[in-house]
Design an enzyme around this catalytic site. Structure first.
Site, PDB file in Angstrom:
ATOM      1  N   GLU A 128      31.818  37.995  26.431  1.00 40.95           N
ATOM      2  CA  GLU A 128      31.537  38.291  27.843  1.00 40.95           C
ATOM      3  C   GLU A 128      30.894  39.669  27.996  1.00 40.95           C
ATOM      4  O   GLU A 128      30.006  39.869  28.823  1.00 40.95           O
ATOM      5  CB  GLU A 128      32.835  38.244  28.667  1.00 40.95           C
ATOM      6  CG  GLU A 128      33.359  36.867  28.958  1.00 40.95           C
ATOM      7  CD  GLU A 128      32.476  36.093  29.926  1.00 40.95           C
ATOM      8  OE1 GLU A 128      31.281  35.906  29.623  1.00 40.95           O
ATOM      9  OE2 GLU A 128      32.984  35.635  30.947  1.00 40.95           O
ATOM     10  N   THR A 181      24.859  38.314  36.144  1.00 36.81           N
ATOM     11  CA  THR A 181      26.177  38.891  36.469  1.00 36.81           C
ATOM     12  C   THR A 181      26.136  40.412  36.531  1.00 36.81           C
ATOM     13  O   THR A 181      26.700  41.012  37.450  1.00 36.81           O
ATOM     14  CB  THR A 181      27.238  38.422  35.447  1.00 36.81           C
ATOM     15  OG1 THR A 181      27.330  36.988  35.535  1.00 36.81           O
ATOM     16  CG2 THR A 181      28.600  39.000  35.716  1.00 36.81           C
TER      17      THR A 181
HETATM   18  N1  HSE Z   1      34.617  38.404  37.800  1.00 35.57           N
HETATM   19  C1  HSE Z   1      33.283  38.323  37.313  1.00 35.57           C
HETATM   20  C2  HSE Z   1      32.342  38.797  38.396  1.00 35.57           C
HETATM   21  C3  HSE Z   1      32.990  36.887  36.961  1.00 35.57           C
HETATM   22  O1  HSE Z   1      32.506  38.362  39.527  1.00 35.57           O
HETATM   23  O2  HSE Z   1      31.466  39.612  38.130  1.00 35.57           O
HETATM   24  C4  HSE Z   1      31.613  36.652  36.467  1.00 35.57           C
HETATM   25  O3  HSE Z   1      31.463  35.276  36.214  1.00 35.57           O
END
Ligand code: HSE
Length: 306
Positions: A128, A181
């Protein structure tokens, strides 16, 4: 066992009230991966279908997560992996998490399960980090453990698995645009006012209580996001109209899935979830953006052998 084929599920992170801490595992949407024991030490990615992703171990999410686990285990052999992507990158339903979770669970199963699934989470988080520049665990945790998961603490890492209420269904719409992201994180304020925090943690606590007591009304009331949604919704075309129509058609709640662009709704019962799916399709079909929709139960199992 020298080879294993696994299903790596898609996930919904944040769930409105739990930015970076809450997530759920979907049942029927996911990638497939084949992991094979080989003599040569290290990890090689031999094949990727369904996405244009790097085969180089250190540039690939599964490669990095798998290598982190292999280095920890210090094995006398190595692994080869094939990745068959079905979840689109940047879709908001945990594409990178599926790869990262898949490889660590797959290697662990190949070895006869020397580690508990919870212990695999930090290795998947390395993947990640490569994908988004942040060590969030709210997608990899439900992908590995199944059901709902809560990251109670990041330092030290403590993840709690929560069983899903029997009649809870998820509707997803995935508009075919990409939200990166790291960019969706960079537009969020670094600090939030106390009043905002009070709203968010009240809802998160209420949501967890609703899961244990199977109180669908309470779950719905808690699905509010005053932290990320006000900023991120501008990245998603028709977000407000989709949310409105989902709620009008009986959804318990609706919000951004992960960092978007997918939007999730939770409903009580398959019939309600399908009704929400139809209504959303009708709204989004008016745009020129291609999209997919899905209805899924929350799956109590994470990555699984197939
Ligand atoms: N919690 C993370 C975000 C998840 O919202 O950036 C990304 O899939």
């Amino acid at each position: 066992m020298n080879e294993i084929k696994i299903f790596c599920p898609a996930t919904v992170a944040n769930l409105s009230c739990g930015f970076d801490v809450l997530g759920l595992c979907l049942e029927n949407i996911g990638d497939e991966m084949i992991i094979r024991k080989v003599k040569e030490k290290g990890l090689r990615i031999t094949k990727i279908t369904g996405a244009d992703l790097p085969l180089e171990t250190n540039k690939n999410v599964a490669g990095v997560a798998g290598m982190a686990l292999l280095s920890h285990l210090d094995l006398e052999f190595g692994v080869e992996i094939e990745i068959h992507k079905k979840i689109k990158a940047g879709s908001g339903i945990g594409s990178s998490a599926a790869s990262a979770a898949g490889v660590v669970v797959g290697i662990n199963e190949l070895l006869g399960i020397p580690m508990h699934r919870k212990e695999l989470i930090p290795f998947a988080m390395e993947g990640e980090f490569l994908a988004s520049g942040s060590y969030h665990a709210d997608n990899v945790s439900p992908a590995i453990l199944g059901g709902f998961t809560l990251v109670r603490s990041y330092n030290p890492l403590e993840v709690i698995k929560i069983k899903s209420p029997k009649h809870l269904y998820v509707t997803i719409i995935h508009p075919h645009i990409e939200v990166i992201t790291s960019e969706a994180r960079s537009i969020l304020p670094k600090e939030i006012p106390l009043k905002t925090a009070i709203t968010q943690w009240g809802n998160l606590g209420g949501f967890i209580s609703g899961l244990y007591t199977e109180d669908y009304g309470l779950l719905g009331r808690c699905l509010q996001d005053v932290v990320a949604e006000p900023y991120r919704k501008n990245l998603i075309p028709e977000f407000d109209s989709i949310k409105k129509v989902a709620l009008e058609n009986g959804a318990l709640g609706c919000g951004i899935s992960g960092s978007g662009p997918s939007i999730y709704s939770l409903s009580k019962g398959l019939e309600n979830s399908k009704k929400v799916e139809n209504a959303i399709q009708n709204i989004f079909a008016k745009t020129t953006i291609p999209f997919d929709t899905y209805t899924s139960k929350v799956c109590d199992k994470g990555v699984r052998k197939i």
